[in-house]
Design a protein around this motif. Sequence first.
Motif, PDB file in Angstrom:
ATOM      1  N   PRO A  30       0.805  -1.227   0.000  1.00  0.00           N
ATOM      2  CA  PRO A  30       0.000   0.000   0.000  1.00  0.00           C
ATOM      3  C   PRO A  30       0.838   1.277   0.000  1.00  0.00           C
ATOM      4  N   SER A  31       1.986   1.244   0.645  1.00  0.00           N
ATOM      5  CA  SER A  31       2.849   2.419   0.688  1.00  0.00           C
ATOM      6  C   SER A  31       4.293   1.971   0.507  1.00  0.00           C
ATOM      7  N   LEU A  32       4.898   2.386  -0.580  1.00  0.00           N
ATOM      8  CA  LEU A  32       6.282   2.018  -0.836  1.00  0.00           C
ATOM      9  C   LEU A  32       7.202   2.594   0.236  1.00  0.00           C
ATOM     10  N   ASP A  33       6.875   3.783   0.736  1.00  0.00           N
ATOM     11  CA  ASP A  33       7.678   4.387   1.803  1.00  0.00           C
ATOM     12  C   ASP A  33       7.677   3.515   3.056  1.00  0.00           C
ATOM     13  N   TRP A  34       6.527   2.963   3.413  1.00  0.00           N
ATOM     14  CA  TRP A  34       6.457   2.084   4.583  1.00  0.00           C
ATOM     15  C   TRP A  34       7.220   0.794   4.350  1.00  0.00           C
ATOM     16  N   PHE A  35       7.156   0.282   3.129  1.00  0.00           N
ATOM     17  CA  PHE A  35       7.903  -0.924   2.793  1.00  0.00           C
ATOM     18  C   PHE A  35       9.404  -0.684   2.957  1.00  0.00           C
ATOM     19  N   ILE A  36       9.884   0.422   2.417  1.00  0.00           N
ATOM     20  CA  ILE A  36      11.307   0.761   2.522  1.00  0.00           C
ATOM     21  C   ILE A  36      11.679   1.001   3.976  1.00  0.00           C
ATOM     22  N   TYR A  37      10.811   1.685   4.718  1.00  0.00           N
ATOM     23  CA  TYR A  37      11.041   1.952   6.140  1.00  0.00           C
ATOM     24  C   TYR A  37      11.288   0.630   6.888  1.00  0.00           C
ATOM     25  N   ALA A  38      10.395  -0.343   6.667  1.00  0.00           N
ATOM     26  CA  ALA A  38      10.518  -1.628   7.365  1.00  0.00           C
ATOM     27  C   ALA A  38      11.738  -2.411   6.884  1.00  0.00           C
ATOM     28  N   PHE A  39      11.972  -2.417   5.586  1.00  0.00           N
ATOM     29  CA  PHE A  39      13.096  -3.166   5.029  1.00  0.00           C
ATOM     30  C   PHE A  39      14.434  -2.635   5.542  1.00  0.00           C
ATOM     31  N   VAL A  40      14.586  -1.322   5.565  1.00  0.00           N
ATOM     32  CA  VAL A  40      15.828  -0.712   6.021  1.00  0.00           C
ATOM     33  C   VAL A  40      16.066  -1.044   7.486  1.00  0.00           C
ATOM     34  N   ARG A  41      15.030  -1.016   8.297  1.00  0.00           N
ATOM     35  CA  ARG A  41      15.184  -1.329   9.712  1.00  0.00           C
ATOM     36  C   ARG A  41      15.524  -2.796   9.926  1.00  0.00           C
TER      37      ARG A  41
END
Length: 157
Positions: A30-41
Amino acid sequence: MLVIDAKLKRRLGQAEQALVRLDLAGEMVPSLDWFIYAFVRKEAVISSQIEGTQASLVDLLAFEAEEQPQPNADVEEVTKYLDALAYARNQLASKHGLPLSLRLLNEAHKRLMRGVRGGSRQPGEIRRSQNWIGGSRPGTRLMFRRLPRNSLSFSAL
Protein backbone atom coordinates in the motif's frame (compact mmCIF):
# COMPACT_ATOMS: atom_id res chain seq x y z
CA MET A 1 31.35 -1.58 -28.45
CA LEU A 2 29.60 -3.71 -25.86
CA VAL A 3 29.59 -7.42 -26.66
CA ILE A 4 26.90 -9.50 -24.98
CA ASP A 5 27.65 -13.21 -25.02
CA ALA A 6 25.12 -15.94 -24.18
CA LYS A 7 26.07 -16.09 -20.49
CA LEU A 8 25.72 -12.33 -20.02
CA LYS A 9 22.45 -12.32 -21.98
CA ARG A 10 21.08 -15.03 -19.65
CA ARG A 11 22.18 -13.07 -16.55
CA LEU A 12 20.65 -9.85 -17.89
CA GLY A 13 17.39 -11.74 -18.46
CA GLN A 14 17.46 -13.03 -14.89
CA ALA A 15 18.12 -9.52 -13.58
CA GLU A 16 15.24 -8.14 -15.63
CA GLN A 17 12.92 -10.85 -14.28
CA ALA A 18 13.95 -9.98 -10.72
CA LEU A 19 13.19 -6.30 -11.37
CA VAL A 20 9.76 -7.23 -12.74
CA ARG A 21 9.04 -9.27 -9.59
CA LEU A 22 10.18 -6.37 -7.42
CA ASP A 23 7.96 -3.98 -9.38
CA LEU A 24 4.98 -6.30 -8.92
CA ALA A 25 5.70 -6.62 -5.19
CA GLY A 26 5.90 -2.83 -4.97
CA GLU A 27 2.44 -2.54 -6.52
CA MET A 28 1.02 -4.86 -3.85
CA VAL A 29 2.42 -2.77 -1.01
CA PRO A 30 0.00 0.00 0.00
CA SER A 31 2.85 2.42 0.69
CA LEU A 32 6.28 2.02 -0.84
CA ASP A 33 7.68 4.39 1.80
CA TRP A 34 6.46 2.08 4.58
CA PHE A 35 7.90 -0.92 2.79
CA ILE A 36 11.31 0.76 2.52
CA TYR A 37 11.04 1.95 6.14
CA ALA A 38 10.52 -1.63 7.36
CA PHE A 39 13.10 -3.17 5.03
CA VAL A 40 15.83 -0.71 6.02
CA ARG A 41 15.18 -1.33 9.71
CA LYS A 42 15.22 -5.09 9.28
CA GLU A 43 18.53 -4.83 7.42
CA ALA A 44 19.98 -2.55 10.12
CA VAL A 45 19.01 -5.06 12.83
CA ILE A 46 20.47 -8.01 10.92
CA SER A 47 23.69 -6.14 10.10
CA SER A 48 24.18 -5.08 13.69
CA GLN A 49 23.50 -8.63 14.92
CA ILE A 50 26.46 -9.77 12.81
CA GLU A 51 28.52 -7.44 15.00
CA GLY A 52 27.12 -9.01 18.18
CA THR A 53 24.20 -6.79 19.18
CA GLN A 54 21.16 -8.40 20.73
CA ALA A 55 18.54 -5.88 19.60
CA SER A 56 15.54 -7.16 17.69
CA LEU A 57 13.31 -5.41 15.19
CA VAL A 58 10.64 -5.22 17.90
CA ASP A 59 13.15 -3.49 20.23
CA LEU A 60 13.98 -0.92 17.55
CA LEU A 61 10.36 -0.25 16.65
CA ALA A 62 9.40 0.08 20.33
CA PHE A 63 12.15 2.66 20.79
CA GLU A 64 11.09 4.56 17.68
CA ALA A 65 7.47 4.51 18.88
CA GLU A 66 8.77 6.12 22.09
CA GLU A 67 7.73 3.18 24.23
CA GLN A 68 11.30 3.16 25.54
CA PRO A 69 12.53 6.62 26.59
CA GLN A 70 16.23 5.76 26.27
CA PRO A 71 17.62 3.11 23.93
CA ASN A 72 19.79 0.40 25.39
CA ALA A 73 23.28 0.11 23.92
CA ASP A 74 22.23 -2.50 21.35
CA VAL A 75 19.27 -0.48 20.07
CA GLU A 76 21.47 2.61 19.93
CA GLU A 77 23.92 0.69 17.77
CA VAL A 78 21.12 -0.20 15.35
CA THR A 79 20.06 3.45 15.18
CA LYS A 80 23.61 4.31 14.11
CA TYR A 81 23.10 2.11 11.03
CA LEU A 82 19.94 4.05 10.24
CA ASP A 83 21.70 7.40 10.75
CA ALA A 84 24.61 6.38 8.51
CA LEU A 85 22.26 5.19 5.77
CA ALA A 86 20.15 8.35 5.98
CA TYR A 87 23.31 10.45 5.70
CA ALA A 88 24.48 8.54 2.61
CA ARG A 89 21.06 8.69 0.94
CA ASN A 90 20.80 12.44 1.60
CA GLN A 91 24.27 13.02 0.17
CA LEU A 92 23.44 11.05 -2.97
CA ALA A 93 20.10 12.84 -3.40
CA SER A 94 21.50 16.33 -2.88
CA LYS A 95 22.69 18.37 -5.84
CA HIS A 96 25.69 19.45 -3.73
CA GLY A 97 26.14 16.14 -1.89
CA LEU A 98 28.92 13.62 -2.22
CA PRO A 99 28.84 11.16 -5.13
CA LEU A 100 29.04 7.41 -4.58
CA SER A 101 32.68 7.22 -3.57
CA LEU A 102 35.08 5.98 -0.93
CA ARG A 103 34.81 9.39 0.74
CA LEU A 104 31.03 8.98 1.08
CA LEU A 105 31.43 5.45 2.46
CA ASN A 106 34.09 6.63 4.92
CA GLU A 107 31.89 9.51 6.10
CA ALA A 108 28.93 7.13 6.57
CA HIS A 109 31.22 4.74 8.46
CA LYS A 110 32.28 7.55 10.83
CA ARG A 111 28.63 8.14 11.69
CA LEU A 112 28.03 4.42 12.10
CA MET A 113 30.90 4.08 14.57
CA ARG A 114 30.30 7.26 16.60
CA GLY A 115 29.75 6.40 20.27
CA VAL A 116 29.36 2.62 19.91
CA ARG A 117 31.41 -0.48 20.71
CA GLY A 118 34.55 -0.40 18.63
CA GLY A 119 34.04 3.28 17.86
CA SER A 120 37.73 3.95 18.33
CA ARG A 121 38.79 1.33 15.78
CA GLN A 122 39.50 3.32 12.64
CA PRO A 123 36.11 4.99 12.14
CA GLY A 124 35.82 6.28 8.60
CA GLU A 125 38.76 4.24 7.31
CA ILE A 126 39.14 1.07 5.30
CA ARG A 127 40.14 -1.90 7.44
CA ARG A 128 43.86 -2.63 7.35
CA SER A 129 43.70 -6.15 8.76
CA GLN A 130 41.82 -9.32 7.94
CA ASN A 131 38.37 -9.87 9.40
CA TRP A 132 37.43 -13.15 11.11
CA ILE A 133 33.79 -14.19 11.29
CA GLY A 134 32.67 -17.10 13.46
CA GLY A 135 34.67 -19.94 14.92
CA SER A 136 37.01 -19.94 17.85
CA ARG A 137 40.35 -20.41 16.12
CA PRO A 138 41.82 -19.62 12.70
CA GLY A 139 41.16 -23.10 11.31
CA THR A 140 37.39 -22.85 11.91
CA ARG A 141 36.81 -19.21 11.01
CA LEU A 142 35.91 -17.71 7.69
CA MET A 143 38.56 -15.25 6.64
CA PHE A 144 38.02 -12.16 4.53
CA ARG A 145 41.21 -10.54 3.40
CA ARG A 146 41.32 -6.87 2.64
CA LEU A 147 41.79 -5.94 -0.98
CA PRO A 148 44.96 -4.22 -2.09
CA ARG A 149 44.50 -0.46 -1.70
CA ASN A 150 44.54 0.31 -5.43
CA SER A 151 42.05 -2.43 -6.31
CA LEU A 152 39.02 -0.39 -5.18
CA SER A 153 37.78 1.73 -8.03
CA PHE A 154 34.48 3.48 -8.54
CA SER A 155 35.46 4.86 -11.92
CA ALA A 156 32.95 2.58 -13.66
CA LEU A 157 30.01 4.08 -11.75
